[in-house]
Each structure stands twice: as structure tokens, then as C-alpha cells.
Motif scaffolding. Structure first.
Motif, PDB file in Angstrom:
ATOM      1  N   VAL A  51      98.777  67.558  22.367  1.00  0.00           N
ATOM      2  CA  VAL A  51      98.284  68.168  23.653  1.00  0.00           C
ATOM      3  C   VAL A  51      99.016  68.119  24.804  1.00  0.00           C
ATOM      4  O   VAL A  51      99.591  66.863  25.244  1.00  0.00           O
ATOM      5  CB  VAL A  51      96.886  67.681  24.174  1.00  0.00           C
ATOM      6  N   LEU A  52      99.431  69.335  25.453  1.00  0.00           N
ATOM      7  CA  LEU A  52     100.444  69.016  26.460  1.00  0.00           C
ATOM      8  C   LEU A  52      99.430  69.415  27.874  1.00  0.00           C
ATOM      9  O   LEU A  52      98.636  70.184  27.931  1.00  0.00           O
ATOM     10  CB  LEU A  52     101.276  70.701  26.242  1.00  0.00           C
ATOM     11  N   ASN A  53      99.505  68.055  28.529  1.00  0.00           N
ATOM     12  CA  ASN A  53      98.611  68.027  29.729  1.00  0.00           C
ATOM     13  C   ASN A  53      99.480  67.618  30.911  1.00  0.00           C
ATOM     14  O   ASN A  53     100.767  67.076  30.807  1.00  0.00           O
ATOM     15  CB  ASN A  53      97.329  67.367  29.525  1.00  0.00           C
ATOM     16  N   GLU A  54      98.554  67.086  31.863  1.00  0.00           N
ATOM     17  CA  GLU A  54      99.380  66.402  33.165  1.00  0.00           C
ATOM     18  C   GLU A  54      99.728  65.278  32.843  1.00  0.00           C
ATOM     19  O   GLU A  54     100.726  64.400  33.570  1.00  0.00           O
ATOM     20  CB  GLU A  54      98.254  66.344  34.243  1.00  0.00           C
ATOM     21  N   HIS A  55      99.745  64.518  31.487  1.00  0.00           N
ATOM     22  CA  HIS A  55      99.996  63.222  31.122  1.00  0.00           C
ATOM     23  C   HIS A  55     101.625  63.229  30.445  1.00  0.00           C
ATOM     24  O   HIS A  55     102.161  62.277  30.402  1.00  0.00           O
ATOM     25  CB  HIS A  55      99.326  62.244  30.395  1.00  0.00           C
ATOM     26  N   THR A  56     102.015  64.498  30.088  1.00  0.00           N
ATOM     27  CA  THR A  56     102.958  64.609  29.126  1.00  0.00           C
ATOM     28  C   THR A  56     104.357  64.079  29.565  1.00  0.00           C
ATOM     29  O   THR A  56     105.162  63.205  28.993  1.00  0.00           O
ATOM     30  CB  THR A  56     103.166  66.233  28.546  1.00  0.00           C
ATOM     31  N   LEU A  57     104.665  64.395  30.758  1.00  0.00           N
ATOM     32  CA  LEU A  57     105.998  63.980  31.379  1.00  0.00           C
ATOM     33  C   LEU A  57     105.798  62.469  31.669  1.00  0.00           C
ATOM     34  O   LEU A  57     107.100  61.871  31.334  1.00  0.00           O
ATOM     35  CB  LEU A  57     106.060  64.764  32.827  1.00  0.00           C
ATOM     36  N   SER A  58     104.909  61.751  32.143  1.00  0.00           N
ATOM     37  CA  SER A  58     104.994  60.283  32.398  1.00  0.00           C
ATOM     38  C   SER A  58     105.015  59.651  30.751  1.00  0.00           C
ATOM     39  O   SER A  58     105.921  58.717  30.722  1.00  0.00           O
ATOM     40  CB  SER A  58     103.746  59.906  32.830  1.00  0.00           C
ATOM     41  N   GLU A  59     104.355  60.103  29.814  1.00  0.00           N
ATOM     42  CA  GLU A  59     104.416  59.657  28.564  1.00  0.00           C
ATOM     43  C   GLU A  59     105.831  59.893  28.107  1.00  0.00           C
ATOM     44  O   GLU A  59     106.381  58.909  27.278  1.00  0.00           O
ATOM     45  CB  GLU A  59     103.463  60.183  27.663  1.00  0.00           C
ATOM     46  N   ALA A  60     106.331  61.080  28.201  1.00  0.00           N
ATOM     47  CA  ALA A  60     107.842  61.231  27.941  1.00  0.00           C
ATOM     48  C   ALA A  60     108.798  60.226  28.099  1.00  0.00           C
ATOM     49  O   ALA A  60     109.791  59.921  27.452  1.00  0.00           O
ATOM     50  CB  ALA A  60     108.060  62.458  27.983  1.00  0.00           C
ATOM     51  N   SER A  61     108.789  59.853  29.466  1.00  0.00           N
ATOM     52  CA  SER A  61     109.672  59.013  30.088  1.00  0.00           C
ATOM     53  C   SER A  61     109.562  57.523  29.377  1.00  0.00           C
ATOM     54  O   SER A  61     110.559  56.815  29.405  1.00  0.00           O
ATOM     55  CB  SER A  61     109.525  58.635  31.847  1.00  0.00           C
TER      56      SER A  61
END
Length: 166
Positions: A51-61
């Protein structure tokens, strides 16, 4: 003399509008259940579906995508032990596994370690930008976001996380 105050007055109106819109967005986010940790209370990976959401960038890092519990570098045996055999597998510029019900692609190196993960989304390009913010780079309809040692590459309905080579 009053004309000199017009730009200041416009700036103040814009500031008030921004504050009001920010407050409304914050309330909407608090009331939204999309992407929240509603399955177990705190584990972003219980659902097991991208699911693409507000957590996606922080998890991607951290080398993983939202709701996909496998980091880049995970042994593919671990993926199969947890998720079973994929619905599809093949070899396109490297081996891949596709789990249809989870909308998830797992790509691997020759050593059977996860080299990239990807997911399918039904969001529009603009909706993705609204969620993730301004991309690091854009090319035609593609978007990319650099986050730490990784980058998210979006093309069409596919979102992919790969190591970022500087």
C-alpha cells in the motif's frame, strides 16, 4: 499609500488559507484508516500487501516497502517460507517472483537474495505525488524518490524500491 499594503494583505490571506488547509488535512489524516497500523496495533507488515501511503518513504529508507515484510538483501527462501510459492515467476533482467493477491513483485540477484521489491497501485500519478510529495526526479510519466541508500521508481501502476547507486 494603501497600495503598498496590498502585497502584505495578499500574503496574510495566503498564510491563513494554508493554515486552515493544513489543519483540515491533519484532521482528515487522523480520521483515515488507510495505511494505519490497524491490524495488530503497531506492525506495518501484518497485512502483507503493498500500500502506498504516508509511511512509504520512511520505510523505503530502511530497504523495504510499506506492508512488504522483506528487506532488500533477504534470502528468497525466507520469502517463500513466509508467503509460499508465487503466482508467477520468470526472468526479465534478473529473476522475479510475483504474488498476485499481495500485488507484490520480489526481484532477486543470482545469489537468491532480494535485490528489489515492487508493488502495484491503482492510484493516479497525481495521487502518488500528493502522498509522497515532490519527486527527486521526473521523466515523462515516471517518478523517482531518493531516500537514504534506496530509491523508489514509479512507472505506470508499478512502484519499485531498489538500492541507490550514487
Amino acid at each position: 499609500m494603501l497600495r503598498n499594503y496590498q502585497p502584505i494583505k495578499k500574503c496574510l490571506y495566503m498564510l491563513v488559507i494554508c493554515v486552515v488547509l493544513s489543519s483540515c488535512a491533519g484532521l482528515q489524516e487522523e480520521n483515515s484508516s488507510v495505511g494505519k497500523d490497524d491490524k495488530s496495533g503497531n506492525d506495518l507488515y501484518d497485512e502483507g500487501k503493498f500500500v502506498l501511503n504516508e509511511h512509504t518513504l520512511s520505510e523505503a529508507s530502511k530497504g523495504r516497502l510499506t506492508y512488504i515484510p522483506f528487506e532488500i538483501g533477504t534470502d528468497i527462501k525466507e520469502v517463500k517460507a513466509a508467503w509460499g510459492e508465487p503466482d508467477e515467476s520468470g526472468n526479465i533482467e534478473g529473476k522475479y517472483l510475483y504474488y498476485k493477491d499481495r500485488k507484490t513483485y520480489i526481484y532477486m540477484h543470482l545469489d537468491d537474495k532480494v535485490s528489489a521489491v515492487g508493488g502495484k497501485t491503482e492510484l493516479s500519478r497525481q495521487a502518488m505525488i500528493n502522498i509522497l510529495g515532490r519527486p527527486s526526479d521526473e521523466f515523462e510519466s515516471d517518478l523517482s524518490y531518493v531516500t537514504g541508500d534506496y530509491f523508489i521508481y514509479i512507472t505506470g501502476d508499478t512502484v519499485m524500491l531498489k538500492p541507490y547507486k550514487k
